[in-house]
Enzyme design. Structure first.
Site, PDB file in Angstrom:
ATOM      1  N   ARG A  53       0.805  -1.212  -0.037  1.00  0.00           N
ATOM      2  CA  ARG A  53       0.197   0.053  -0.206  1.00  0.00           C
ATOM      3  C   ARG A  53       0.837   1.134   0.289  1.00  0.00           C
ATOM      4  O   ARG A  53       1.856   1.299   0.629  1.00  0.00           O
ATOM      5  CB  ARG A  53      -1.009   0.070   1.221  1.00  0.00           C
ATOM      6  CG  ARG A  53      -1.941  -1.044   1.226  1.00  0.00           C
ATOM      7  CD  ARG A  53      -2.565  -1.033   2.566  1.00  0.00           C
ATOM      8  NE  ARG A  53      -3.856  -2.231   2.576  1.00  0.00           N
ATOM      9  CZ  ARG A  53      -4.341  -2.518   3.657  1.00  0.00           C
ATOM     10  NH1 ARG A  53      -4.248  -1.765   5.050  1.00  0.00           N
ATOM     11  NH2 ARG A  53      -5.323  -3.530   3.756  1.00  0.00           N
ATOM     12  N   ASP A  55       0.871   5.497   0.331  1.00  0.00           N
ATOM     13  CA  ASP A  55       0.322   6.604   1.029  1.00  0.00           C
ATOM     14  C   ASP A  55      -0.268   7.900  -0.036  1.00  0.00           C
ATOM     15  O   ASP A  55       0.230   7.863  -1.090  1.00  0.00           O
ATOM     16  CB  ASP A  55       0.957   7.338   2.245  1.00  0.00           C
ATOM     17  CG  ASP A  55       1.525   6.296   3.269  1.00  0.00           C
ATOM     18  OD1 ASP A  55       0.822   5.529   3.736  1.00  0.00           O
ATOM     19  OD2 ASP A  55       2.712   6.476   3.641  1.00  0.00           O
ATOM     20  N   ARG A 200       9.855   7.434   3.873  1.00  0.00           N
ATOM     21  CA  ARG A 200      10.044   9.112   3.960  1.00  0.00           C
ATOM     22  C   ARG A 200      10.532   9.450   5.272  1.00  0.00           C
ATOM     23  O   ARG A 200      11.333  10.298   5.318  1.00  0.00           O
ATOM     24  CB  ARG A 200       8.614   9.653   3.979  1.00  0.00           C
ATOM     25  CG  ARG A 200       8.019   9.158   2.566  1.00  0.00           C
ATOM     26  CD  ARG A 200       6.418   9.556   2.827  1.00  0.00           C
ATOM     27  NE  ARG A 200       5.961  10.686   3.130  1.00  0.00           N
ATOM     28  CZ  ARG A 200       4.728  11.194   3.446  1.00  0.00           C
ATOM     29  NH1 ARG A 200       3.667  10.262   3.471  1.00  0.00           N
ATOM     30  NH2 ARG A 200       4.492  12.242   3.935  1.00  0.00           N
TER      31      ARG A 200
END
Length: 263
Positions: A53, A55, A200
């Site tokens: 998945r 974001d 990130r």
């Protein structure tokens, strides 16, 4: 009753107009667009599963999905038909039938991301929303030295989002490489799996080190604290790309395209 046929597919998308991968009732998502398009072609409700998945605002050049359909469709019909119903910023690159034991997420052995930074005083124009802009000059030698501290199997709690739903924070980073070409800086990272915001958050730490604010040893310190609050900022989503995923050769999947080198 016929047994549903399982298909794997490789997709790419620009995530800046979507609230992430996962289908949501209140916001646009990549999953919703794909399920709607494939359902149109299959003439039945279809649900898709993904290798990882992403974001809100994150992109993909080589994401893999799987889905089951009862109707008889060829690979060409699925790709051509679904792309006709998909928006311009999402497409299917290829699709093939696979055995029922293939699972896009649970069969994955390794996932790879690329994080792209435009490192110059002037903001991007034509790539706005597709790369991260960072004004202070980054020292990639310092960043590479710091990245080496994160290689291997560790508890990555310090790089994990508060809302992460993963059952374990222990992951194995297989490789991290930091590159620079002119005004472009990018990180290639591969692991057996990633936590929410992990890439990130890692880049947020490496950027502070690249600026000279922290020493290269700071990445090891953050890792060993197991405390997200010690890791500083989360870098922006627009620079992150899911580029590929590796599976056992027995599944005989086509080659996933290499990450685009437009920078």
């Amino acid at each position: 009753m016929s047994i549903p046929a399982r298909f794997a597919a490789c997709i790419e998308y620009n995530g800046k107009n979507y609230n992430g991968w996962q289908r949501q009732s209140h916001a646009p998502s990549i999953q919703k667009e794909l399920e709607n398009a494939i359902s149109q072609v299959a003439n039945e409700a279809v649900r898709v599963s993904t290798s990882g998945r992403t974001d809100t605002g994150v992109h993909a050049t080589g994401q893999v999905i799987h889905f089951d359909i009862n109707s008889r469709r060829t690979e060409r019909e699925l790709v051509k038909g679904a792309n006709r119903y998909l928006p311009d910023d999402v497409c299917i690159l290829w699709s093939i039938p696979v055995d029922a034991d293939f699972h896009a997420r649970f069969s994955a052995l390794e996932r790879r991301y690329r994080y792209v930074i435009l490192n110059r005083p002037i903001r991007p124009a034509y790539l706005h929303g597709s790369v991260t802009w960072h004004r202070p000059i980054l020292d990639v030698v310092r960043m590479q030295s710091a990245a080496a501290n994160l290689l291997g199997k560790h508890d990555f709690s310090a790089f994990r989002a508060a809302g992460c739903q993963s059952k374990t924070s222990v992951k194995t980073i297989l490789d991290i490489q930091i590159h620079r070409q002119d005004d472009w800086v990018w990180m290639d990272i591969s692991a057996n799996g990633f936590l929410q915001h992990m890439v990130r958050n890692i880049m947020g730490v490496l950027m502070r080190i690249g600026e000279g604010v922290e020493p290269p040893e700071w990445s090891r310190h953050v890792l060993e604290t197991h405390d997200r609050k010690q890791g500083g900022i989360t870098s922006p989503a627009e620079g992150l790309y899911f580029v590929s995923v590796t599976y056992d050769a027995k599944f005989q999947l086509p080659k996933i395209p290499s990450a685009c080198r437009f920078w």
